[in-house]
Scaffold this active site. Structure first.
Site, PDB file in Angstrom:
ATOM      1  CG  ASP A 129      30.026  43.989  -4.194  1.00 15.14           C
ATOM      2  OD1 ASP A 129      30.391  44.013  -5.399  1.00 15.14           O
ATOM      3  OD2 ASP A 129      29.124  44.728  -3.733  1.00 15.14           O
ATOM      4  CG  ASP A 180      25.397  45.669 -10.279  1.00 16.83           C
ATOM      5  OD1 ASP A 180      25.424  46.797  -9.747  1.00 16.83           O
ATOM      6  OD2 ASP A 180      25.933  44.665  -9.763  1.00 16.83           O
TER       7      ASP A 180
END
Length: 187
Positions: A90, A68
């Site tokens: 995350d 990403d």
């Protein structure tokens, strides 16, 4: 911190993967979302007690997670929200994986909780210290990449329990390292 040293070595590899995605119109936030879904699938396999499959899923998810930011930089689509979203996902991923391991009775839930708290504090300390003016606080022996790699490797051999123990200890050492470094920079 340790694995960040090798980021430049894999830059070309990641860019080669990302080029076709950029041409197809895939956005960095879409990749971030897919990375989260893959981590949740890995957590589910831990819950099922299928450590090797979980490890392979997380290994694949780690590759996706690295894409990403590369895509954002290559396409000029970096944004503060994208960085926020990536960081938030995350944390969800980290928690879900440890929760899946604990829920699957692969480790005592108390050890998973200690690992969870240490992992979250590592991230929190960096954010809070940087907001307070410390500059980049990417210090410590066990940032997210190292912790995830430990879980993946130990799960591949069917010993994720010991990986969680290691993550718990190393995360808290990193918490102390960051606290000390923040103290030196911010006092």
């Amino acid at each position: 911190m340790v694995l960040n040293r090798y980021r430049a070595n894999v830059k070309g590899f990641l860019e080669a993967i990302v080029r076709p995605l950029a041409k197809a119109g895939v956005t960095p936030n879409q990749i971030t979302f897919v990375g989260l879904l893959i981590s949740l699938i890995g957590a589910y396999f831990f819950y099922r007690g299928e450590q090797v499959i979980a490890a392979l899923v997380l290994l694949f998810g780690s590759l996706i997670d690295a894409l990403d930011g590369t895509l954002a930089r290559m396409t000029g689509k970096t944004s503060r929200f994208g960085a926020f979203l990536d960081s938030t996902f995350d944390r969800i991923s980290d928690g879900a994986v440890l929760f899946g391991i604990a829920l699957g009775n692969l480790v005592d839930w108390r050890i998973a909780f200690i690992a969870f708290m240490g992992s979250y504090l590592v991230s929190y300390e960096r954010c809070r210290a940087e907001l307070a003016g410390s500059g980049t606080l990417a210090v410590g022996i066990a940032e997210r990449a190292e912790r995830l790699l430990i879980l993946i490797i130990t799960a591949l051999f069917g010993y994720v329990k010991y990986g969680v123990y290691a993550v718990a200890v190393l995360a808290w050492i990193t918490v102390l390292q960051r606290m000390w470094e923040a103290y030196k920079r911010l006092k």
